[in-house]
Design an enzyme around this catalytic site. Structure first.
Site, PDB file in Angstrom:
ATOM      1  N   CYS A  34       0.831  -1.207   0.000  1.00 36.00           N
ATOM      2  CA  CYS A  34       0.000   0.000   0.000  1.00 36.00           C
ATOM      3  C   CYS A  34       0.868   1.260   0.000  1.00 36.00           C
ATOM      4  O   CYS A  34       0.503   2.290  -0.580  1.00 36.00           O
ATOM      5  CB  CYS A  34      -0.902   0.058   1.237  1.00 36.00           C
ATOM      6  N   THR A  53      -7.507  -1.929  10.345  1.00 35.24           N
ATOM      7  CA  THR A  53      -8.189  -2.967   9.561  1.00 35.24           C
ATOM      8  C   THR A  53      -9.644  -3.126   9.997  1.00 35.24           C
ATOM      9  O   THR A  53      -9.987  -2.917  11.169  1.00 35.24           O
ATOM     10  CB  THR A  53      -7.463  -4.328   9.703  1.00 35.24           C
ATOM     11  N   SER A  83      -6.732 -12.650  15.300  1.00 40.80           N
ATOM     12  CA  SER A  83      -5.346 -13.139  15.187  1.00 40.80           C
ATOM     13  C   SER A  83      -4.473 -12.170  15.964  1.00 40.80           C
ATOM     14  O   SER A  83      -4.926 -11.077  16.343  1.00 40.80           O
ATOM     15  CB  SER A  83      -4.889 -13.157  13.724  1.00 40.80           C
ATOM     16  N   TYR A 112      -2.083 -10.469  14.759  1.00 38.89           N
ATOM     17  CA  TYR A 112      -2.018  -9.258  13.915  1.00 38.89           C
ATOM     18  C   TYR A 112      -3.199  -8.328  14.216  1.00 38.89           C
ATOM     19  O   TYR A 112      -3.035  -7.136  14.456  1.00 38.89           O
ATOM     20  CB  TYR A 112      -2.001  -9.652  12.432  1.00 38.89           C
ATOM     21  N   HIS A 113      -4.405  -8.901  14.226  1.00 32.96           N
ATOM     22  CA  HIS A 113      -5.582  -8.058  14.494  1.00 32.96           C
ATOM     23  C   HIS A 113      -5.539  -7.498  15.916  1.00 32.96           C
ATOM     24  O   HIS A 113      -5.981  -6.373  16.162  1.00 32.96           O
ATOM     25  CB  HIS A 113      -6.866  -8.859  14.272  1.00 32.96           C
ATOM     26  N   LYS A 156      -3.764  -4.313  16.024  1.00 29.47           N
ATOM     27  CA  LYS A 156      -4.524  -3.180  15.477  1.00 29.47           C
ATOM     28  C   LYS A 156      -5.565  -2.690  16.482  1.00 29.47           C
ATOM     29  O   LYS A 156      -5.879  -1.502  16.537  1.00 29.47           O
ATOM     30  CB  LYS A 156      -5.200  -3.589  14.166  1.00 29.47           C
ATOM     31  N   ASN A 163      -6.226 -12.276  -4.447  1.00 31.36           N
ATOM     32  CA  ASN A 163      -4.990 -12.453  -5.203  1.00 31.36           C
ATOM     33  C   ASN A 163      -4.636 -13.929  -5.342  1.00 31.36           C
ATOM     34  O   ASN A 163      -4.159 -14.375  -6.387  1.00 31.36           O
ATOM     35  CB  ASN A 163      -3.829 -11.727  -4.521  1.00 31.36           C
TER      36      ASN A 163
END
Ligand SMILES: NC(=O)c1ccc[n+]([C@@H]2O[C@H](COP(=O)([O-])OP(=O)(O)OC[C@H]3O[C@@H](n4cnc5c(N)ncnc54)[C@H](O)[C@@H]3O)[C@@H](O)[C@H]2O)c1
Length: 427
Positions: free
Chosen positions: A28, A161, A203, A205-206, A209, A264
């Site tokens: 990004c 996110t 997770s 990662y989350h 955030k 993707n």
């Protein structure tokens, strides 16, 4: 090679002239840097290249042939006549470098992308959990503390996110960050308040955030830091108007089981004749946004900063929601690919609905690129064109959310448990 005339600065002073992009070498960050540079902003990038080193660790490579930073920057200067400055250091650990940069360069806006962003990677092993926490919370807190100490009144635009909300909402539309609550007080009256929407991370990662959100709320309240937190959906697509100008500017395309986001991976699988691997029933609904819209949203956020004293602004940065099995069916219809339902490695509900409010960015002028119009370009321009670079062994997701004693889990974590892994030691 194409040449473009750099956009002229509009008359009068804008909300920001100088923009610092943390994580500006990433998926990004790179197209955002180019987009803002083309729009006439002075742009500087900070990145420790940790994402490129993770590719080395995972033994994968971007499907698209991304160039080293110096080549990217030289190509951009040749194409646009504009310079972007690059500083290579770790935002989470190099406090003094960041502080000096803020004091010397005095950016008016700082876009913060510098975090480890893959949920599967964050769940690979204890090492990966700790790395993701240290890196992401470290980067956010270092930035906030340095901004306070520098006295620079820069507007932070952070990429959060949609996953902070969890993927369910008791039937209501997920609001933009804040939830109105009515609470019965001790004397029986009803008090109304607005609170951060209750978080539900899926997770590590989350989890980082969700904790970033608290850090922003605190520094905003305590120090008056102006912040826009963009709760982004899953980004799809590869190229933007600027990255398309020259092949040396090409953006990264991750298709591996850790970093490749669902769309993707499906596109890649279709391009190489591999069945589309749908996790479980494919009943999970997710929010999506095209990379071209990501860069536009960041520009809109920079152009419309919060006022001094305003609370953290939270925008839901997504344009459409889709059920995973519907995405697979759509891509299969366009490409003739088969669909394969595989065991879901995540701990999550098999089916969910997702209704999300995204009025704020639309009101600022965002005109979405939809899957219906952009998908075909992506299949032909990227997935089919670079299919020869794909390593088929890397497509499956090997991270498991829970230890199962399964041989595959042991294999995927064994390589990566050493805390001294030299490949992703921050610089
Ligand atoms: N890609 C998506 O679908 C998506 C969706 C929602 C939110 N986001 C968020 O957007 C941001 C950018 O995501 P992306 O897809 O571009 O990820 P990416 O991994 O491609 O880019 C992140 C960049 O930050 C750099 N970085 C990481 N830690 C750093 C540190 N401590 N110091 C300096 N540089 C550091 C990396 O080297 C990399 O270039 C992330 O915060 C992510 O959580 C992304």
């Amino acid at each position: 090679m194409h040449h473009t005339t750099p956009a002229r600065r509009p008359a009068g002073r804008r909300a920001a002239e100088r923009v610092l992009i943390l994580g500006g070498d990433g998926f990004c960050g790179w197209p955002t840097a180019l987009h803002l540079s083309a729009a006439g902003y002075e742009v500087a990038i900070v990145d420790n290249l940790s994402r490129r080193k993770i590719d080395v660790e995972l033994e994968v490579d971007s499907l698209t042939p991304i160039r080293p930073m110096s080549e990217r920057l030289a190509a951009w200067e040749a194409v646009s006549g504009r310079r972007i400055v690059f500083h290579r250091f770790d935002v989470a650990r190099n406090y003094q470098r960041l502080l000096d940069l803020l004091v010397d360069w005095r950016p008016e806006a700082i876009v913060h992308f510098a975090e480890q962003r893959a949920a599967p990677y964050s769940m690979k092993s204890a090492w990966h959990k700790r790395y993701t926490m240290d890196n992401n919370l470290g980067a956010t807190n270092t930035l906030l503390a340095a901004l306070v100490e520098s006295g620079v009144d820069a507007h932070i635009v952070h990429l959060g996110t949609m996953g902070v909300y969890g993927y369910g909402s008791a039937g209501m539309k997920i609001p933009e960050g804040y939830l109105t609550v009515h609470v019965e007080t001790d004397d029986g009256d009803m008090a109304r308040d607005e609170i951060l929407y209750p978080v539900n991370p899926g997770s590590v990662y989350h989890l980082t955030k969700t904790q970033d959100q608290l850090a922003f709320a605190f520094y905003n309240k305590n120090d008056g830091i102006r912040i826009t937190d963009l709760h982004q959906g899953i980004v799809w697509g590869t190229q933007t108007e600027e990255t398309r100008l020259d092949e040396r500017l090409i953006n990264r395309f991750d298709y591996d089981g850790d970093y490749g986001t669902v769309l993707n991976r499906f596109l890649m699988q279709a391009a190489i004749g591999h069945p589309l691997t749908v996790h479980g029933t494919g009943g999970q609904t997710r929010a999506f946004i095209h990379i071209q819209d990501t860069v536009r949203c960041v520009a809109l956020a920079i152009g419309n900063p919060p006022a001094t004293g305003e609370r953290v602004r939270i925008y839901n940065q997504m344009t459409e929601t889709h059920r995973i099995r519907d995405l697979a069916t759509r891509i299969a219809a366009q490409t003739g690919a088969a669909i394969d339902h595989v065991q879901n490695p995540r701990v999550e509900a098999a089916e969910n609905d997702l209704h999300v409010a995204n009025d704020a960015l639309i009101a600022l002028g965002l005109k979405p690129t939809t899957l219906a119009t952009g998908l075909f370009t992506e299949v032909t321009e990227i997935a089919a064109r670079y299919a020869h670079r794909c390593d088929k062994r890397r497509i499956a997701c090997r991270s498991q959310w829970r230890r199962t004693g399964h041989a595959e889990v042991t294999m995927s974590t064994a390589r990566n448990t050493a805390t001294t892994d030299p490949l992703i030691q921050p610089i």
